[in-house]
Design an enzyme around this catalytic site. Structure first.
Site, PDB file in Angstrom:
ATOM      1  N   HIS A  50       0.823  -1.206   0.000  1.00 44.28           N
ATOM      2  CA  HIS A  50       0.000   0.000   0.000  1.00 44.28           C
ATOM      3  C   HIS A  50       0.859   1.260   0.000  1.00 44.28           C
ATOM      4  O   HIS A  50       0.553   2.223  -0.681  1.00 44.28           O
ATOM      5  CB  HIS A  50      -0.900  -0.039   1.235  1.00 44.28           C
ATOM      6  CG  HIS A  50      -1.956   1.005   1.260  1.00 44.28           C
ATOM      7  ND1 HIS A  50      -3.101   0.895   0.515  1.00 44.28           N
ATOM      8  CD2 HIS A  50      -2.037   2.170   1.932  1.00 44.28           C
ATOM      9  CE1 HIS A  50      -3.848   1.957   0.733  1.00 44.28           C
ATOM     10  NE2 HIS A  50      -3.226   2.758   1.584  1.00 44.28           N
ATOM     11  N   HIS A  96     -10.399   2.892  -0.730  1.00 47.87           N
ATOM     12  CA  HIS A  96     -10.573   2.445   0.649  1.00 47.87           C
ATOM     13  C   HIS A  96     -11.375   1.151   0.620  1.00 47.87           C
ATOM     14  O   HIS A  96     -12.409   1.013   1.267  1.00 47.87           O
ATOM     15  CB  HIS A  96     -11.247   3.530   1.498  1.00 47.87           C
ATOM     16  CG  HIS A  96     -10.464   3.841   2.733  1.00 47.87           C
ATOM     17  ND1 HIS A  96     -11.022   4.191   3.913  1.00 47.87           N
ATOM     18  CD2 HIS A  96      -9.127   3.816   2.965  1.00 47.87           C
ATOM     19  CE1 HIS A  96     -10.075   4.394   4.820  1.00 47.87           C
ATOM     20  NE2 HIS A  96      -8.925   4.173   4.266  1.00 47.87           N
TER      21      HIS A  96
END
Lengths: 739, 229
Positions: A50, A96
């Site tokens: 990430h 998200h």
């Protein structure tokens, strides 16, 4: 006082932190010793997929990122483009996904909060939000709950902060049953010479923490977002953060107020991996060292360890470096807005991050190797096998085009999204010139007659069957949607959502999509200025459809020329721009009427795309076009129906279908998804057809507006009333709405 | 004419209403910070929309106790006109300047859409540019806009002509289908008994410019300027 836990660093503990054995060997090599737990935690988040883009970096570097309009490309909190008159648009999209599946309301809400911070941290006032949402099969037992929670979360956050949500897309497909996608985008406006960067420079300068207090929420969120889900994904709920849009609103106002002074050296929001990534990234960009004293960090509860403080993903926090002596001035602003303000450290010239807690040193790490020398992989990849091109004749023709149209418009794929966007405040800030439901959202640049056109697009089923064409099409569709409202496309942000990159086929999807995007961006002079990658969107070995969501931003120099999709008057000529071959492979017609999802998606002829689009935009800017709509999912007849239904009093049309042996069969002409096409209405077709001929753009007059139905010269009459019920009714009925 | 717009923490339509006021007045309003206990003399006080204090505790409840509200109440008592829009309406009911309460929408969802309003009376400072019975379009954008008042209270509002706007359909009919949030008797906005205080859920400032899709709201601001200049 809580003692810092100091466990032995075992291979199990390393594995729990998501570090591979070879990565851990590199950690030891960099440090020349074994890390302690705090240091291991920092490495684990900084080197997570990430935060480090370790699987994707090699390929992302190949995307076009430059152009005369680009002020700041990828690598900052957000991308910046020039919109003239000393003004700049600042934007980015971010996913998200993992948190939203676990806790849809908070996951989506904090997604909006995070992307807003990425934009205002650069000195921009956010002026609109967009989102791209993908859910599983509507029949899946969780889909309703997830859709309802995500939409409420996006609205709950954006509405409270007071930034209008003006465009987006929602798709359903069983491939998202175990991994929904929530991609949020924010666009802001700033003065081009007042942009703030995430760069920490000047030994001795104070490091400031502002915003909410740090709690134990979201610890290891970045690591979670870097792994596939197993069946127990819902047990990860404690790693989801909780949003506080009220504090965010105060933070926006306080930061923008401070930015009117010249006190700030560098500023970055604390997003994924919180204090760790913000401090390391700022220091690395500025070539500085940092000393942090964690005892000064405002915390929500007693007894938090250094490990927890460094890894917390509590929301609504920012890290700044100020010029020396400006602390009191800045403090007054944040205290006025009732926000925490703390000097938590200072910059040094050592190139190291030294962290203290309870008067003791708890970490000492070299900054550059951590931030810049993160692992980078050239993962093995395999191309997706080519799907056959499906000929129109191989797809059964529906006997009744009206029934086929009604079925498509009344499907989860094409029904009206009104139920969704009525939960978003799309007019706060009083500059929304085009609301959700058209080709692109449009916001006026306050105090001017200019406007920004914004859109988010991707057709994941195309990307699955041919990632290269799919990547190309996603970029082209945003370009087309901006063009269709009369905007000049400027640049894009991308949100690359894929499965597990350690699987060569998935990695091949990523590589293919990037290749297609690259070609489209280059051909359309439409560079990538920011982006985000979300990998490991898999549950129990099932990957999502490859979904490179593209967010496009364009400029309308003169808002009064803006086009919308709604038919505006009866008796106007309808002109089809672009070539129609009747491509049904991978189309929605194939999915809904033939129950198949195979076949090559439509090719994108980028030269024709550009020629056709530039022509359409020119006609709109010249004031000759009364309505415009691009052709995408569902093809020509769906686009016609959408234009008819969008008119306040519903206006139908008489359509002449082409006849002969050299034209596609009726069902392919009506429902084919050939690219690079638009429908226009004009007072008279003649001048437009003439101009198109001169520009080498395929154009045909196919009918006139009027009546209460779509009348096809093939003898079919399709009543708008019936279409409207199918189109507007599906989503409210599905959600069991009572109004 | 001089106007003030109160800024609470979490107000988010303060800038929008300031733009609409400036357009009508020819000069910008004074922006008044919620912590201020006094501000200069003005002819109109506006409480804007937004989520003051995050709508935490209960909508408008914390703002009703802000420093500035003591002064707003004092001036309202002396007859200075006060306009509360959306969150501002919620603050007005919480602070006792208007009767009733605003509760969560019946659908339990936030609702953002154009709403038709029937002007119940053109006889007020705020509505002088509208005809009684006229249908106008404003924008609703709220989560807690369901106006509640008991039967006796409602009858009193009706008897004293304190209802300013009701939600109506395309043809100006006040119907249950036209009610976006479950408000009692489709009430969208009410006056105090002197008609110097108006609270309303829909946003006139978002319909004060043709670019935004309508101009029906402009007449409210222009009427105020005419009456108060």
């Amino acid at each position: 006082m809580t003692a810092e836990p100091n466990p032995e660093i075992t291979p199990e503990l390393v594995a729990e932190h998501g570090l591979k054995p070879d990565e851990y060997a590199r950690v030891r090599e960099i440090l020349g010793r074994t890390p302690n737990l705090v240091e291991l935690g920092i490495f684990s988040v900084m080197w997570s997929e990430h935060c480090s883009y370790k699987s994707s970096k090699k390929w992302l570097k190949t995307l076009p990122t430059e152009g005369p309009q680009v002020i700041q490309g990828p690598g900052e909190n957000a991308g910046v483009v020039d919109i003239g008159d000393g003004q700049a648009a600042i934007f980015k999209m971010e996913s998200h996904n993992h948190p939203s599946f676990i806790e849809p309301y908070q996951g989506a809400a904090t997604g909006v909060g995070g992307i807003l911070r990425d934009v205002f941290t650069m000195g921009a006032r956010p002026v609109c939000n967009l989102n791209a949402l993908r859910f599983g099969d509507p029949e899946h037992p969780k889909t309703r709950h997830l859709l309802s929670g995500v939409v409420a979360g996006i609205g709950g956050y954006g509405n409270c902060v007071g930034v209008p949500t003006i465009a987006g897309e929602v798709n359903f497909h069983p491939a998202y049953n175990g991994n929904i996608l929530v991609n949020a985008m924010t666009v802001g406006l700033a003065q081009a010479d007042r942009i703030f960067y995430a760069k920490a420079t000047g030994a001795g300068n104070p490091v400031i923490y502002v915003g909410s207090k740090t709690g134990r929420d979201g610890i290891h969120g970045a690591t979670m977002a870097s792994a596939s889900f197993e069946e127990d994904s819902e047990e990860k709920r404690p790693t989801v953060q909780v949003g506080d849009p009220f504090t965010e609103k105060l933070l926006i106002e306080a930061c923008l107020e401070l930015m009117e002074t010249d006190a700030i050296v560098g500023i970055q929001d604390m997003g994924a991996a919180g204090l760790t990534s913000s401090s390391f990234e700022m220091a690395s960009k500025g070539g500085a060292g940092v000393e942090l004293d964690l005892d000064r960090v405002p915390v929500r509860e007693d007894g938090m360890t250094a490990y927890e403080i460094m890894l917390s993903e509590s929301q609504e926090r920012m890290l700044m470096v100020l010029k020396p002596g400006r602390e009191d001035e800045a403090r007054r602003i944040f205290e006025k807005w009732d926000l925490d303000f703390a000097v938590v450290g200072q910059l040094t010239d050592t190139g190291r991050m030294v962290i203290r807690k309870n008067g003791q040193q708890v970490a000492d790490l070299p900054i550059d190797p951590l931030a810049e020398a993160a692992p980078e992989y050239d993962r093995p990849w395999e191309p997706t096998p080519a799907q056959p091109e499906i000929a129109p004749a191989d797809v059964p023709a529906s006997e009744d085009p009206g029934a086929a149209l009604e079925r498509l418009l009344g499907s989860a794929d094409l029904c009206s999204r009104r139920w969704v966007w009525e939960q978003y405040d799309y007019t706060v800030m009083a500059d929304t010139a085009q609301r959700p439901g058209g080709d692109a959202g449009v916001v006026r640049v306050r105090g001017t007659n200019k406007a920004l056109a914004v859109t988010v697009d991707c057709t994941p089923r195309y990307c699955l069957n041919d990632p290269v064409r799919g990547g190309m099409q996603a970029v082209a569709e945003t370009w087309r949607n901006i063009t269709a409202v009369g905007g000049r496309p400027l640049a894009i942000t991308d949100n690359m959502n894929f499965g597990n990159p350690e699987k060569p086929l998935v990695m091949g999807q990523f590589v293919g999509a990037v290749k297609g995007m690259r070609e489209a961006c280059a051909a359309l002079n439409y560079p990538v200025v920011s982006g985000n990658v979300s990998l490991y969107n898999e549950t129990a070995d099932t990957a999502i459809l490859p979904t490179p969501a593209i967010g496009g931003v364009g400029l309308l120099p003169d808002l009064s020329k803006m086009a919308t999709i709604a038919f505006t008057a009866e008796g106007e000529a309808i002109v089809l721009i672009g070539e129609t071959r009747g491509h049904l492979g991978c189309s929605l017609y194939l999915r809904h009427l033939a129950g198949r999802e195979d076949g090559a998606p439509p090719p994108v002829d980028l030269a024709a795309e550009k020629r056709n689009g530039d022509f359409v935009r020119g006609e709109i800017e010249a004031g000759r076009v009364t309505a415009c709509h691009d052709l995408s999912d569902g093809g020509l007849l769906v686009a016609l129906a959408e234009m008819a239904l969008a008119a306040p009093d519903e206006i139908g049309a008489e359509i002449s279908v082409p006849e002969g042996t050299d034209v596609p069969p009726l069902h392919a002409w009506l429902f084919g998804e050939d690219q690079g096409r638009y429908l226009l209405t004009v007072a008279e077709a003649g001048p437009v057809l003439e101009a198109a001929r001169e520009a080498g753009v395929p154009a045909a007059a196919i009918g006139r507006t009027g009546g209460a139905s779509l009348n096809l010269s093939s003898g079919h009459t399709i009543w708008l009333q019936q279409l409207r019920d199918a189109h507007s009714g599906w989503l409210p009925r599905y959600m069991q709405s009572d109004d | 004419m001089k106007a003030a717009v109160v800024v609470f923490p979490g107000s988010n339509c303060d800038r929008d209403v300031a733009v609409a006021l400036e357009r009508a007045m020819g000069r910008p309003p004074v922006m008044v910070w919620h912590k201020d206990s006094d501000f200069e003399d003005v002819d109109l006080v506006v409480l804007p929309g937004g989520f003051s204090y995050g709508d935490y505790l209960r909508v408008g409840a914390i703002s009703a106790h802000a420093n500035v509200m003591r002064e707003v109440k004092r001036r309202a008592g002396k007859g200075v006109p006060v306009l509360g829009i959306c969150n501002g309406f919620q603050v007005l009911t919480e602070s006792g300047l208007l009767p009733g309460a605003l509760m969560r929408n019946k659908s339990l969802r936030f609702v953002c859409k154009d709403v038709g309003l029937k002007v119940e009376t053109g006889q007020s400072l705020f509505t002088s540019r509208y005809e009684t019975g006229q249908r106008v379009t404003f924008m609703a954008a709220h989560h807690d806009g369901s106006y509640f008042i008991d039967d006796a209270g409602r009858r009193q509002l009706e008897d004293r002509e304190q209802i300013a706007f009701r939600y109506c359909d395309e043809r100006g009919q006040v119907t249950p289908e036209a009610n976006p949030n479950g408000s009692v008797a489709n009430i969208a906005g009410i006056f105090n008994s002197e008609k110097t205080v108006l609270g309303m859920m829909p946003h006139p400032e978002r319909m004060a410019d043709p670019v935004l899709g309508g101009e029906d709201g402009r007449a409210m601001f222009e009427g105020l300027v005419e009456a108060l200049s």
